[in-house]
Design a protein around this motif. Sequence first.
Motif, PDB file in Angstrom:
ATOM      1  N   UNK A 158      96.789  65.506  -1.797  1.00  0.00           N
ATOM      2  CA  UNK A 158      97.563  65.683  -3.281  1.00  0.00           C
ATOM      3  C   UNK A 158      98.878  65.761  -2.823  1.00  0.00           C
ATOM      4  N   UNK A 159      99.550  66.270  -1.721  1.00  0.00           N
ATOM      5  CA  UNK A 159     100.781  66.492  -1.413  1.00  0.00           C
ATOM      6  C   UNK A 159     101.683  65.224  -1.211  1.00  0.00           C
ATOM      7  N   UNK A 160     100.717  64.221  -0.359  1.00  0.00           N
ATOM      8  CA  UNK A 160     101.241  62.819  -0.232  1.00  0.00           C
ATOM      9  C   UNK A 160     101.196  62.443  -1.448  1.00  0.00           C
ATOM     10  N   UNK A 161      99.941  62.152  -2.572  1.00  0.00           N
ATOM     11  CA  UNK A 161      99.912  61.715  -3.805  1.00  0.00           C
ATOM     12  C   UNK A 161     101.271  62.044  -4.461  1.00  0.00           C
ATOM     13  N   UNK A 162     101.490  63.256  -4.566  1.00  0.00           N
ATOM     14  CA  UNK A 162     103.095  63.790  -5.231  1.00  0.00           C
ATOM     15  C   UNK A 162     104.251  63.075  -4.712  1.00  0.00           C
ATOM     16  N   UNK A 163     104.202  63.207  -3.550  1.00  0.00           N
ATOM     17  CA  UNK A 163     105.344  62.331  -2.854  1.00  0.00           C
ATOM     18  C   UNK A 163     105.703  60.768  -3.111  1.00  0.00           C
ATOM     19  N   UNK A 164     104.280  60.303  -3.071  1.00  0.00           N
ATOM     20  CA  UNK A 164     104.394  58.803  -3.497  1.00  0.00           C
ATOM     21  C   UNK A 164     104.487  58.411  -4.840  1.00  0.00           C
ATOM     22  N   UNK A 165     104.005  59.532  -5.371  1.00  0.00           N
ATOM     23  CA  UNK A 165     104.445  59.446  -7.140  1.00  0.00           C
ATOM     24  C   UNK A 165     105.942  59.309  -7.369  1.00  0.00           C
ATOM     25  N   UNK A 166     106.724  60.425  -6.705  1.00  0.00           N
ATOM     26  CA  UNK A 166     108.119  60.279  -6.896  1.00  0.00           C
ATOM     27  C   UNK A 166     108.579  58.881  -6.423  1.00  0.00           C
ATOM     28  N   UNK A 167     108.392  58.264  -5.324  1.00  0.00           N
ATOM     29  CA  UNK A 167     108.552  56.969  -4.751  1.00  0.00           C
ATOM     30  C   UNK A 167     108.398  55.944  -5.993  1.00  0.00           C
ATOM     31  N   UNK A 168     107.154  56.045  -6.339  1.00  0.00           N
ATOM     32  CA  UNK A 168     106.952  55.081  -7.328  1.00  0.00           C
ATOM     33  C   UNK A 168     107.742  55.164  -8.895  1.00  0.00           C
ATOM     34  N   UNK A 169     107.671  56.263  -9.161  1.00  0.00           N
ATOM     35  CA  UNK A 169     108.736  56.470 -10.365  1.00  0.00           C
ATOM     36  C   UNK A 169     110.087  55.913 -10.225  1.00  0.00           C
ATOM     37  N   UNK A 170     110.775  56.168  -8.893  1.00  0.00           N
ATOM     38  CA  UNK A 170     112.021  55.808  -8.640  1.00  0.00           C
ATOM     39  C   UNK A 170     112.119  54.389  -8.722  1.00  0.00           C
ATOM     40  N   UNK A 199     106.500  66.340 -15.114  1.00  0.00           N
ATOM     41  CA  UNK A 199     106.102  67.098 -14.139  1.00  0.00           C
ATOM     42  C   UNK A 199     105.026  66.494 -13.473  1.00  0.00           C
ATOM     43  N   UNK A 200     104.872  66.620 -11.781  1.00  0.00           N
ATOM     44  CA  UNK A 200     103.675  66.517 -11.298  1.00  0.00           C
ATOM     45  C   UNK A 200     103.211  67.762 -10.482  1.00  0.00           C
ATOM     46  N   UNK A 201     102.197  68.502 -11.106  1.00  0.00           N
ATOM     47  CA  UNK A 201     101.971  69.658 -10.615  1.00  0.00           C
ATOM     48  C   UNK A 201     100.683  69.632  -9.521  1.00  0.00           C
ATOM     49  N   UNK A 202     100.876  70.170  -8.240  1.00  0.00           N
ATOM     50  CA  UNK A 202      99.848  69.753  -7.223  1.00  0.00           C
ATOM     51  C   UNK A 202      99.573  71.393  -6.607  1.00  0.00           C
ATOM     52  N   UNK A 203      98.121  71.313  -6.415  1.00  0.00           N
ATOM     53  CA  UNK A 203      97.626  72.522  -5.917  1.00  0.00           C
ATOM     54  C   UNK A 203      96.212  72.685  -5.977  1.00  0.00           C
ATOM     55  N   UNK A 204      95.684  73.798  -5.238  1.00  0.00           N
ATOM     56  CA  UNK A 204      94.430  74.193  -5.124  1.00  0.00           C
ATOM     57  C   UNK A 204      94.063  75.660  -5.572  1.00  0.00           C
ATOM     58  N   UNK A 205      93.168  75.815  -6.652  1.00  0.00           N
ATOM     59  CA  UNK A 205      93.183  77.267  -7.065  1.00  0.00           C
ATOM     60  C   UNK A 205      92.402  77.970  -5.880  1.00  0.00           C
ATOM     61  N   UNK A 209      99.757  73.961   3.411  1.00  0.00           N
ATOM     62  CA  UNK A 209     100.330  72.572   3.349  1.00  0.00           C
ATOM     63  C   UNK A 209     100.450  71.928   4.744  1.00  0.00           C
ATOM     64  N   UNK A 210     100.380  72.587   5.730  1.00  0.00           N
ATOM     65  CA  UNK A 210     100.792  72.026   7.027  1.00  0.00           C
ATOM     66  C   UNK A 210      99.410  71.404   7.572  1.00  0.00           C
ATOM     67  N   UNK A 211      99.395  70.417   8.555  1.00  0.00           N
ATOM     68  CA  UNK A 211      98.149  69.772   9.101  1.00  0.00           C
ATOM     69  C   UNK A 211      98.482  69.513  10.542  1.00  0.00           C
ATOM     70  N   UNK A 212      97.434  69.691  11.459  1.00  0.00           N
ATOM     71  CA  UNK A 212      97.509  69.401  12.817  1.00  0.00           C
ATOM     72  C   UNK A 212      96.394  68.711  13.240  1.00  0.00           C
ATOM     73  N   UNK A 213      96.347  68.000  14.405  1.00  0.00           N
ATOM     74  CA  UNK A 213      95.026  67.109  14.821  1.00  0.00           C
ATOM     75  C   UNK A 213      94.087  68.131  15.204  1.00  0.00           C
ATOM     76  N   UNK A 214      94.482  69.043  15.959  1.00  0.00           N
ATOM     77  CA  UNK A 214      93.576  70.066  16.270  1.00  0.00           C
ATOM     78  C   UNK A 214      94.060  71.383  15.975  1.00  0.00           C
TER      79      UNK A 214
END
Length: 681
Positions: free
Chosen positions: A209-221, A484-490, A629-634
């Motif tokens: 979802x975070x990547x989708x939000x950032x790529x949406x900004x790039x697309x809209x620009x 707005x693009x609202x991103x989250x997980x309840x 929001x952070x990710x690690x391989x392990x």
Amino acid sequence: MSTPVHDDPLAKERSHLAASRSALRAMREDVESLDITDVTTNWVNAAVLEAQIEQRIKALADLSETPLFFGRLDYLHAPGAEQAEGGEGERFYVGRRHVHDADGDPMVIDWRAPVSQPFYRASKKDPQDISLRRRFGYTGGDLTAYEDEHLLDPAEAATTSRLLQEEIERPRVGPMRDIVATIQPEQDEIVRAGLAGSVCVQGGPGTGKTAVGLHRVAYLLYAHRERLARTGTLVIGPNRSFLHYIEQVLPALGELTVRQATVDDLVAHVEVRGTDDAATAVIKGDARMAEVLRRALYSHVVPPAEGVVVVRGSRRWRVPVYELEEIVRELLARDIRYGAAREALPQRIAHAVLVQMERAGEAPDDRVQNAVARNAAVKALVKSVWPQVDPAKLVLRLLADADFLAEHAAGILTEDEQKAVLWAKPARSVKSARWSPADAVLIDEATDLIERTHSLGHVVLDEAQDLSPMQYRAVGRRCTTGSATVLGDLAQGTTPWATRSWEEALGHLGKTEAVIEELTAGFRVPTDVIAYASRLLPHIAPGLTPVASIRENPGFFDIRTAPDGTADVVAACRELLEREGSVGLIAADARVPELAAALAAAGIGHVGPGEETTHATRLTLVPASLAKGLEYDYVVLDEPRAVVDGEPDERTGLRRLYVALTRAVSGLIVTHASGLPPQLA
């Protein structure tokens, strides 16, 4: 005997890559060689143009380890005239930005262009006039493999792309990467949604979802560049560590002008030096506080006690008190900002004087009206009837003066709630007050009641589930005329005021018309890990659909008792560091100092969240409160029960644990000396 280049598909694609890089270099050199001395009339224009050229040069940077293109589309027929250049059988290479040769012919097509859309949407059932889709595999910046999908060949069965899976699972070191090569159809629909409408994305861990939000900004620009250049865009994240983690995604896509901030940054009218307990913060963050503030602000408006007399030369013009009262009532009824109404009041009084002048046979113009509005008697009346109000002083009085609060919170807040928000020791001034983050949001609300907040063209709000209603209002007034693009997980809401439903949140944001989308396909979290974490969902978010991992690789997952305490945790970290990729050690905040000391004693270097990892230092020690929001391989997750116990209540603690459990992309080790929370049984 070597294969000739013209017979070797991989060699031909490498040749096209080399030619494309040369073309991009030429495009950059053309911009660098521009001479603006003859086209600028003054130094201001020159400075603006130089800044634009510098931005363009940065946008044309060729990042050596970032593939210039990642796919190819072979159209059966020419795309529609509105979609681009091309004849029958036209071939397009899809990449992060547009690259053209010296004649202006495209070498690489921007992934956001309409002609690139079938790369993400085409399928066997709906080939969208694509005969072949080719994906490319890279090692560093070198093109090393390709994979073809013949969408019109009925004999070829639909299969999962191996290169796509490898790209999704590729180990990461450093900040977040873009996902332009792996965007899925359901993600692409959200990315390319129109600028006019707002979108809310409910997405579990690993759904992108975070990547989708950032790529949406790039697309809209890309699709609305001129409009958004005027109105602006903003990405809002939960904390600085998160923003640092994502900050390279948009520049990698050639977008350098998007501002990134936290909610605290937006409302930084005062220095925040204090904190609230959870109960107080919940009340201060309640949307009811907006009405308390409105009442308190407009209590400063008082009916005029007498008429006003304006002297002009030898004439005296009197506006009676009943007429002044009517003007004040009309301004209050118009529901405009307090400051705007205050500025309109002297002009309204002046207009009343001009009406009298015209009846007396004079012919006053706008200059006369402005002079009357600036008359000392008029200014004195405005000061007494509609005084200036400082928003911080207004909030200071509400939180420090029990009688003032009681007067304006009557029927809104209970007596106990009023006592909870009152300061135990009232501050003497705005500067000496120990403002809390929730207080700063109240001041922002008061500021907007007085003067309208500037609205942007588009705002992306990530990790939105943790915002209070008043924080939603603060974000919403930054996009009142935009979308707005609202991103989250309840399920990942870890504040006492966490969002209960997206419909409620969108109401506070002022975007009730927003479309709510749900992403349930997990691309990043391994099957075994997400299945284990989903045991918590019935306890933290009963109505949510569990994420279903689509990863063919189940990942590495182990639960271990740790009788030797930190020594066992360090051993688990050392074990995972033998694998390729980044490693995160996540622990309850209170345990971080002990674990940091143990790592140092063992000679294992580490960084904190938001700090740059390197190939030499791949371990990040992460307090559970900053893991979102952070990710690690392990990931090594230390003492799940301590993570739960570190929060004010069990439900919040279990949500914090859910977040911590779902940060791993390839593998997770859970270590515990004490028992596991029963909800994981």
